[in-house]
Design an enzyme around this catalytic site. Structure first.
Site: not given
Ligand code: F6P
Length: 520
Positions: A208, A406
């Protein structure tokens, strides 16, 4: 309800309020040809991610409370998970043992229509695997910020150990007909661990976040085992062609060979129709109007981000300050509404960033605000309710989405989906994955170029209504066509048919055939 804003995938609508809509129906229709093509008995789907799509926490009295933590991805996956007796494996989000979570997971699974399997993590694992290796090493490195990396060997050891733990949970439930779809940078070792345990399941991975170029990636002390582990997946999905090419270049630079791994780019998206429908509701419209009443006679510029140094918030504030300093005629004509959603509060860098942002906001307001009059920056550090989020999107005349880097940035897509009057402008960092898709019609900026961002705000401010509408119409058409259902469909086609030529290329026209991407 949790609305954590990010470039990632786990923060759209909570499943509990998501109406079964056109999007879901059209996805099921689109899935039919895939079923025909694959024929034979269907295998099961196991989705694996660091967190489960429900966040479990102890309610007063000791009972577990489960809050749906996601929507867009879950909504898109729901038909597949239900049809295939699907399973989602992940961390429940709180400390606790498997036994403690057992009953709560069972109850939520029955309600959700697919099985939730918890991988409990103890405090040391959360510290070294999640906060440590995932978020102090991989996160900054993959966002091109190697100077922020903490390459602690203990973090890496725990990362390997925790990936083994997830692998055990998956292996116990996967056979040769199972498709295991692994999500994100926390679980890059999973295929290697599963293969070592003798798994014959089909293994797919989607990253992602961005994948960096070799000169950045090769700084990682564990670069080779990590690449080797990634190459044990059958299908690797990236957000953009640039990420895919970076990965291929790293494999080559590390002297490795990709045998039998398919690699493709699949830009993640949103449930466009659900956002559009919900943004049109009277309560959202009323709240958006209220914002304009409270901040009258000016254009509203919106910045809305999870607290993260990758989001470029201090530079964005510097650009806004530059605009006010160099162009006094803009004072009083624009306000920046900057919302920062709390995130990863246990990491020191995030604390320091919050202080930096708040000092900058204070400095700008201190220089330009007048009693009872215009305040240049409206700053909020909190989680927004869904209604507020949609109202902010609807009310904003200009969105300032300027991450330093990003994976995709779904705020950009959500903003456009909610702009139902098509009378607004998206200013977008060229380093957000979304730029590859929205480039011609968003105003692209280099977030490091403070004067350039200030100039883009002026350009957006002065843009004629007809041009605003024409650009926004094209952007919205593109997001609607390549929505989150299209994304799931594309990925699963590739994973199931093992043929990247059988599905549309990311970023291109949805009906176009992709360039040949195999082998690496
Ligand atoms: O963008 C990567 C990500 O893991 C998303 O899936 C998530 O919304 C964000 O970062 C924050 O994730 P976490 O609170 O699990 O670290």
């Amino acid at each position: 309800m949790r609305v954590a804003l990010s470039s990632g995938w786990d923060f759209l609508f909570p499943t509990s309020v998501e109406p079964a809509g056109a999007g879901r129906a059209s996805f099921q229709q689109r899935l039919r040809p895939l079923k025909k093509r694959t024929r034979g008995p269907q295998g099961r789907l196991i989705v694996v991610s660091n967190r489960l799509p429900f966040a479990f926490s102890r309610a007063p009295g000791g009972r577990w409370r489960a809050e749906p933590a996601s929507g867009g991805l879950v909504t898109a996956l729901l038909p597949v998970l239900r049809n295939r007796g699907g399973t989602w494996v992940g961390w429940p989000g709180s400390p606790g043992t498997a036994k403690e979570f057992g009953a709560a997971l069972g109850a939520v699974s029955r309600e959700a229509g697919y099985k939730l399997v918890g991988v409990p993590l103890d405090e040391a694992e959360v510290r070294d695997f999640y906060l440590g290796f995932s978020n102090e090493a991989i996160w900054p490195l993959f966002h091109d910020l190697p100077s922020l990396c903490n390459f602690d060997a203990a973090y890496w050891r725990t990362y390997c150990k925790v990936n083994q733990k997830y692998a055990r949970a998956v292996h116990a439930r996967a056979d040769a007909r199972t498709l295991v779809w692994v999500h994100d940078y926390h679980l890059m070792n999973l295929a290697a661990e599963l293969r070592a345990a003798g798994s014959r399941a089909r293994l797919g991975f989607f990253l992602h976040i961005p994948f960096p170029a070799p000169d950045i990636f090769l700084k990682l002390p564990w670069r080779k085992p990590l690449l080797q582990a990634l190459l044990r997946f059958d299908l690797l999905g990236f957000q953009t062609a640039r990420d895919r090419r970076n990965f291929a270049a790293c494999v080559q630079a590390a002297g490795l060979e990709a045998r039998g791994t398919l690699v493709g780019d699949f830009p993640i998206s949103i449930d466009f129709n659900a956002f559009m429908r919900r943004a049109a509701a009277p309560d959202v419209a009323a709240k958006a109007q209220e914002l304009h009443r409270l901040l009258p006679n000016r254009r509203l510029i919106l910045g809305i981000d999870r607290l993260d140094y990758t989001k470029g918030i201090p530079l964005r504030l510097a650009a806004f300050q530059h605009l006010l300093a160099r162009h006094p005629e803009m004072r009083g004509r624009v306000s920046l509404m900057q919302v920062v959603v709390p995130s990863r509060e246990d990491i020191g860098q995030y604390h320091r960033l919050r202080t930096e942002i708040e000092q900058l906001v204070g400095k700008i307001n201190g220089a330009y605000a007048r009693p009872g009059g215009w305040v240049p920056v409206w700053y909020e550090y909190r989680n927004l309710s869904r209604l507020e989020l949609l109202a902010y999107y609807r009310a904003a005349d200009i969105a300032l989405v300027t991450p330093l880097k990003d994976g995709m940035n779904l705020v950009a897509k959500e903003y456009c989906a909610c702009s139902i009057e098509e009378d607004c402008v998206l200013i977008l960092s060229e380093f957000a994955g979304a730029a590859a898709q929205l480039a011609p019609d968003a105003l692209l900026v280099n977030p490091y170029d403070v004067e350039g961002v200030a100039a883009a705000i002026r350009e957006a401010y002065a843009m004629p209504a007809a041009e605003r509408a024409a650009r926004m119409r094209r952007i919205r058409r593109s997001i609607r066509r390549q929505d989150v259902f299209w994304w799931v469909d594309s990925y699963l086609r590739a994973a199931i048919t093992k043929d990247l030529r059988a599905f549309p290329r990311a970023g291109a026209d949805a009906d176009e055939m992709p360039e040949l991407q195999l082998p690496l």
